[in-house]
Scaffold this motif. Structure first.
Motif: not given
Lengths: 747, 172
Positions: A205, A207-208, A211-212, A644-645, B80, B88-89, B92, B94-95, B169
């Motif tokens: 997982d 971190p995207r 997103i920040p 996965p997340r 932030s 929010w971070i 995770q 937001p999409q 999972r």
């Protein structure tokens, strides 16, 4: 940050394409500053040189080729390269790739830059791993020279090449400072790729990366693009798709402060869907909105859509669906049809027949359509959040009468895609206006009302089924007809022709049926009414599964066996399919007594690849007809799960849209006029509408398949199956509104 | 000219007084973090604070903002650092992210007024915001997380019991 390497090797032309073509990897070494553009998150305007670039401070920049619309591809695709090359995730920078399809295109999309159909991870998987592995090889080759050690004795850890014996190490930054590109570039083959157990980022997982930017207002969406000298435009679209402006009285509109020009945009209803009308160019969004409201336009009265009434259309399509004398096109492509179902059914002991209807639904991405375009001679620049830069290049080349090579797409973030941001009507409008004012960037902003009225809706579809059973009530043949407007005829005309009228969206992907059946045919009858249709998340799966998974339950009942056992028996030899089913059975407690007035409904889906199963616990308020979904359990196995997340998030996301399409969303059209106008009349799922969702992600060592849409198809049938348990009645019409439930209860 | 304060800075804006604050912020002041989603206060994407109170800026005129303090997502915190942005971070949330500025601004005002909300309180407060991507579950978790971070040091087990569970999972 500056280094001898940067000075002696100017970046813009220092690319080195691997001629062998097996990887197409382009690697360069140099300063990140040279690659960065405006500094705003999400906007880039520079010439590409590489998939991977390493700065002498060790920061690795990796290109993200697919369009990020919230599904996480901006993170998981670069992660493939980052993992194979052992980049340090904490020193990673991701940039949206430039609109160069030849370098960055998706092999699963004929090498174009297109993001739809849940094909990003599955398409790039075999392309990006060798690119990362090749980068690693180049780093090791350089380190071997610098350390004066044999390459065979070197390995990598995140951000470092390490000597296995002495543990001496060189950072990627140090290597970048002195690196050369070996000639020829080393090939990466299967043995150079990591085993699943060796992954550091894939399957974890991470971190995207976007997103920040999305929690502090810094992410730049199409609507946020600001360019020097930019003007805004609002478009008064025709009240009915396909009409044109015959008389324009723009005196009052012109008089509004800040208005520059009124421009007729006679864009015919066609490949783009509904677009054009009369445009107002002005200095602010509000000025153009005010002026648009003051336009007096007499519209033509000739559009086919003038006689489009969704109620009548539904009835007409249903008639066609049940009438085999009307010829359809056999969907032989996409493995949908096999065997002679008609013959099998003709000899069957019993025939189960059923008819289904599903209304149009709208995309309503949170960001209304918009695009900014500037024309300079024969060069066109677009700033927009689009799913498919390649499609935008084709559209602009056609509309702007230039070549796609002259069209540069600067991809921003987008506030939702869901299949909508592939059509490009807003881009075409902005282009025509930009051509009228060369050198001036024009930003076309659609209002929410424009966005709904001119949407390319999910097709209104009638489905007819005939299923033949033998004397043991086993299925001998399964016939499925889909009637509706064609997406492919509008948006993929050449392919549609070539495939003899098979529509990959209206009647194709999503209508798969994985069960072992002796004969299964799907045929498609195209029916047009002048309303443009589009690809909506889940495409045909949203309505095909609603029907298929109910029929499976119904036949199980005829056979007198448990619907789960029935499915498992039809999925012999498909352990992945069986596993997701058994997982949900366990999660939801299938077979256990439910609370009073509640029942569990189940559905399995193989739509758009992968295996997915879902159970919904529901109750029905007989007085109002309202269905209450209390809880949902779902399991998904799209092969190897990169993130996965993120996959859980995609399932939740798609399930919520499936709930919307299953229970409440619909577009009513009366005499061609779309009745829903904004979120007050087009209802979508709100926070309070969402039941508890339990998602289990199952990763197996299979080629990864798409996951952005997979959660949509099993939702509606699971609910309908629960309602059938509770009431003994079958719901055949989407959405399953309270009125329709009441009607079914009375019947 | 209309004068008001945005994120602690005094500004003078020449736009018409009936211009929605949303477009003043976005076009005149180049603060594009506040988003346009519907224009009729149905979606919440345009939410900002007017003297600390959340308002739909698409339905708030420039005139109504005159002399008042407006806070946008850009001014919620430096770097932030607001607990909600951190939550929010961490969750995770937001999409596509388009609705999230409005969601965060609403949640910030809500938590400032109601630091120990129940889950029901949260849903009631946030229900005016549409998220087409369906991040609702994580929004709730993030608000609870931020509330907990601000609240008692001892964990409140109720707050950690989420209905939006995500299953385990299978590792291969």
């Amino acid at each position: 940050m500056s280094a001898a390497l940067t000075q002696s090797r100017p970046l813009s032309r220092r690319s080195f394409l691997v001629a062998a073509g097996s990887t197409g990897a382009v690697i360069s070494f140099g300063s990140i500053d040279a690659l960065a553009a405006t500094g705003s998150a999400g906007i880039h305007s520079f010439e590409p040189t590489a998939w991977v670039s390493i700065a002498d401070d060790g920061v690795v920049t990796i290109m993200a080729p697919a369009a990020e619309m919230g599904q996480g591809v901006m993170t998981c695709l670069p992660a493939i390269i980052a993992d194979e090359m052992d980049a340090d995730w904490h020193k990673l920078k991701v940039l949206q790739s430039p609109s160069d399809g030849q370098t960055y295109g998706n092999p699963a999309q004929q090498g174009f830059l297109m993001t739809h159909g849940s094909l990003s991870v599955t398409g790039y998987w075999d392309k990006l791993r060798p690119i990362g592995a090749q980068a690693r090889k180049v780093l090791c080759w350089n380190a071997a020279q610098m350390m004066k050690l044999p390459v065979a004795e070197l390995t990598t850890e995140p951000g470092f090449v390490v000597h296995k014996g002495s543990k001496a190490r060189l950072s990627y930054g140090e290597i970048a400072r002195h690196a050369k590109l070996p000639d020829p570039l080393p090939e990466a083959d299967k043995d150079d790729l990591k085993k699943t157990s060796e992954y550091r980022y894939l399957g974890k997982d991470v971190p995207r990366v976007d997103i920040p930017h999305k929690v502090n207002g810094s992410a730049v969406y199409g609507l946020d693009v600001i360019l020097p000298g930019m003007l805004y435009a609002s478009v008064l679209h025709p009240p009915v798709q396909g009409e044109t402006a015959e008389k324009i009285d723009d005196a009052a509109a012109k008089a509004v402060k800040g208005i520059r020009q009124i421009v007729p945009l006679p864009i015919p209803l066609g490949p783009l869907g509904s677009a054009g009308g009369v445009a107002v160019i002005g200095e602010t969004v509000e000025a153009t909105k005010k002026a648009k409201a003051l336009l007096q336009v007499t519209w033509s009265n000739k559009a086919a859509a003038r006689s489009y009434d969704t109620k009548a259309v539904g009835q007409e399509y249903a008639k066609t669906a049940a009438d085999w004398s009307q010829k359809g096109v056999d969907m032989t492509a996409f493995n949908l049809s096999h065997g002679d179902a008609a013959a099998a059914i003709a000899g069957a002991a019993k025939v189960v027949k059923a008819d289904f209807l599903s209304e149009h639904v709208a995309h309503t991405c949170m960001e209304p359509l918009n695009a900014t375009v500037r024309v300079d001679g024969d060069k066109i620049e677009i700033w927009a959040g689009e799913q498919s830069p390649s499609i935008m290049q084709f559209i602009c080349a056609a509309v702007g009468k230039t070549s796609p090579a002259n069209v540069t797409v600067h991809s921003t973030f987008m506030g939702g895609g869901f299949g909508r941001r592939d059509d490009g009507p807003e881009v075409a409008e902005a282009l025509l206006l930009a051509k009228a004012m060369p050198g001036t960037p024009i930003k076309v902003v659609w209002s929410r009302e424009d966005d709904i009225a001119n949407d390319t809706f999910r097709p209104l579809v009638a489905q007819h089924f005939e299923i033949g059973l033998d004397q043991n009530n086993d299925i001998v043949g399964w016939r499925h007809r889909i009637v509706g407007a064609s997406y492919a005829a509008r948006a993929l005309a050449e392919i549609f022709e070539k495939m003899g009228g098979q529509d990959i969206v209206t009647a194709g992907l999503g209508a798969e049926l994985n069960y072992k059946l002796p004969a299964h045919t799907v045929d498609y009858v195209r029916a047009e009414g002048g309303i443009s249709v589009g690809a909506w998340r889940g495409i045909a799966g949203g309505y095909a599964k609603f029907a298929q998974e109910q029929l499976i339950d119904e036949i199980a009942a005829i056979k007198g066996i448990d619907p789960i056992a029935f499915r498992l028996s039809l999925l012999q030899g498909q352990p992945r399919a069986q596993r997701v089913i058994e997982t949900v059975v366990k999660m939801a407690g299938w077979g256990k007594k439910r609370a009073n007035g509640r029942a569990l409904g189940f559905a399995y889906s193989d739509a758009l690849s992968g295996h997915h199963a879902l159970a919904a616990e529901c109750s029905v308020d007989r007085a109002s007809g309202r269905i209450h979904v209390h809880e949902i359990w779902a399991a998904t196995n799209p092969g190897f799960v990169l993130h996965p997340r993120n996959l859980e998030a995609q399932m939740e996301s798609a399930i919520i849209m499936g709930l919307g399409a299953g229970l409440i969303e619909h577009v009513d059209i009366t005499s061609g006029v779309v009745q829903q106008q904004n979120f007050d009349t087009y209802r979508v799922m709100r926070m309070s509408d969402v039941p508890p969702l339990h998602i289990e992600v199952i990763s197996t060592d299979d080629h990864p398949t798409g996951a952005g849409e997979a959660g949509v198809p099993p939702v509606a049938p699971a609910i309908a199956n629960a309602v059938a348990v509770l009431t003994g009645k079958r719901l055949r019409h989407l959405p399953m509104s309270p009125e329709r439930v009441q009607a079914a209860l009375k019947a | 000219m209309t004068t008001f304060t945005v994120n602690g800075r005094s500004v003078d804006v020449a736009a018409e007084s009936d211009t929605p604050l949303l477009w003043v912020l976005r076009d005149d002041l180049k603060l594009t973090g506040t988003k346009f989603g519907c224009g009729i206060a149905q979606c919440g994407a345009c939410t900002v604070h007017l003297d600390g109170v959340p308002v739909r800026s698409c339905q708030t005129t420039l005139e109504a903002a005159a002399g008042h303090e407006v806070t946008t997502i850009e001014g919620l915190s430096p770097n932030s650092s607001h607990p909600l942005q951190q939550a929010w971070i961490a969750e995770q949330v937001p999409q596509c992210g388009y609705c999230q500025s409005g969601q965060i601004m609403e949640a910030a005002a809500f938590l400032a007024k109601n630091p120990k909300p129940t889950r029901d309180d949260i849903v009631k407060a946030m229900d005016g915001h549409i998220c087409r991507c369906g991040t609702y579950g994580r929004i709730v978790r993030a608000i609870e997380r931020a509330a907990h971070a601000h609240g008692e040091a001892a964990a409140n087990p109720e707050l950690h019991k989420t209905s939006y569970t995500v299953g385990g999972r299978a590792e291969q």
